[in-house]
Design an enzyme around this catalytic site. Structure first.
Site, short mmCIF file in Angstrom:
data_model
loop_
_atom_site.label_atom_id
_atom_site.label_comp_id
_atom_site.label_asym_id
_atom_site.label_seq_id
_atom_site.Cartn_x
_atom_site.Cartn_y
_atom_site.Cartn_z
N TYR A 127 -1.41 -0.01 10.40
CA TYR A 127 -1.52 -0.53 9.03
C TYR A 127 -0.32 -0.11 8.20
O TYR A 127 0.26 -0.91 7.45
CB TYR A 127 -2.82 -0.03 8.41
CG TYR A 127 -3.01 -0.36 6.96
CD1 TYR A 127 -3.26 -1.66 6.55
CD2 TYR A 127 -2.96 0.65 5.99
CE1 TYR A 127 -3.46 -1.96 5.20
CE2 TYR A 127 -3.16 0.37 4.65
CZ TYR A 127 -3.41 -0.94 4.26
OH TYR A 127 -3.60 -1.24 2.92
N SER B 281 0.84 -1.19 0.00
CA SER B 281 0.00 0.00 0.00
C SER B 281 0.88 1.24 0.00
O SER B 281 1.97 1.24 0.58
CB SER B 281 -0.89 0.02 1.25
OG SER B 281 -1.62 1.23 1.32
#
Length: 267
Positions: free
Chosen positions: A162, A151
């Site tokens: 995350y 990501s």
């Protein structure tokens, strides 16, 4: 329904045995559909039985697909998936590690210790375990491709755990590629940016969102769009295409690379 999704060929994955994890929805489902449309035999590994719907769609189009229910946050889940894939398809040419996704969106000081651990288990461990479970088979065959889905959120707001997990995926990709190249295995990754997708079939968490939660999430949306050069979210097709390229023989001289797919945002 058309026989194949648009912008596909029948050449790149003809006869290839491909495992796609986290493909009950979103990018993973799109990747599974497109690999099948280009001739690949697909196994979807996911803990959601909703992945059966993707398998049914692939079969309706004349493709070959199987679903294996497993919890990839645990090594046993990845190991049993690898065993099933090899026994079902005979071997595995390509592994696409797609499991992950932020569970909560809020400033770091608002996270509980257990929430941080859950975020890391959701977005780092499935890729760690997937690589570990499938790598021995690929090394034994002297060939294989692993595509990790990371990501651009390694630099973002309101999702630090995350971001740290996806930073780990990037490091894993680079280091494992260094080790595995001499053994015939390529290891690469894409780093998707914000992506337009249908409403989630499976919520990221079971909590009731407050007005503050919505405000924190909107900050992520605003920051994501502002960080891109093209000032928009990408589409599922725009995220799937680079994954398929890196998985294919077209990318045979590429390994250790994390390709940002974020409209110019480098993550």
């Amino acid at each position: 329904m058309s026989s194949t999704p648009p912008n596909t060929t029948r050449a790149r994955f003809e006869g290839k045995a491909v495992v796609v994890t986290g493909a009950a929805q979103g990018i993973g489902a799109e990747v599974a559909r497109r690999i099948s449309a280009e001739g690949g035999r697909v196994i979807i590994g996911d803990r959601s039985p909703l992945a059966k719907d993707v398998v049914a769609e692939i079969e309706e189009r004349g493709g070959q697909a199987h679903f294996f229910e497993c919890d990839l946050e645990q090594f046993d889940g990845a190991a049993t998936l690898a065993e099933y894939a090899v026994s079902t398809l005979g071997h595995v040419d390509i592994l696409i590690n797609n499991v992950g996704g932020t569970i909560w969106t809020k400033p770091y000081e608002q996270y509980g210790v257990d929430e941080i651990e859950q975020e890391v288990r959701r977005s780092l461990f499935p890729t760690l375990w997937g690589c570990r479970a499938f790598l021995p088979h690929m090394v034994e065959r002297g060939q294989g491709v692993i595509v990790n889905v990371s990501s651009i959120a390694t630099r973002s707001i309101n999702r630090v755990p995350y971001a740290a997990s996806k930073g780990g995926v990037n490091a894993l990709t680079a280091s494992l590629a260094f080790e595995a190249a001499a053994k015939g295995v390529r290891v690469v990754a894409t780093a998707p940016g914000g992506t337009e997708a249908p409403p989630r079939k499976i919520p990221r968490n079971d909590g009731v969102l407050t007005d503050q939660d919505h405000a924190w999430y909107q900050q992520i949306v605003d920051q994501t769009v502002d960080s891109t050069y093209v000032k928009r979210y990408g589409t599922l097709a725009e995220q799937a295409a680079p994954i398929l390229f890196l998985a294919s023989n077209d990318a045979s001289y590429i390994t250790g690379t994390v390709l940002p797919v974020g409209g110019g945002d480098q993550g």
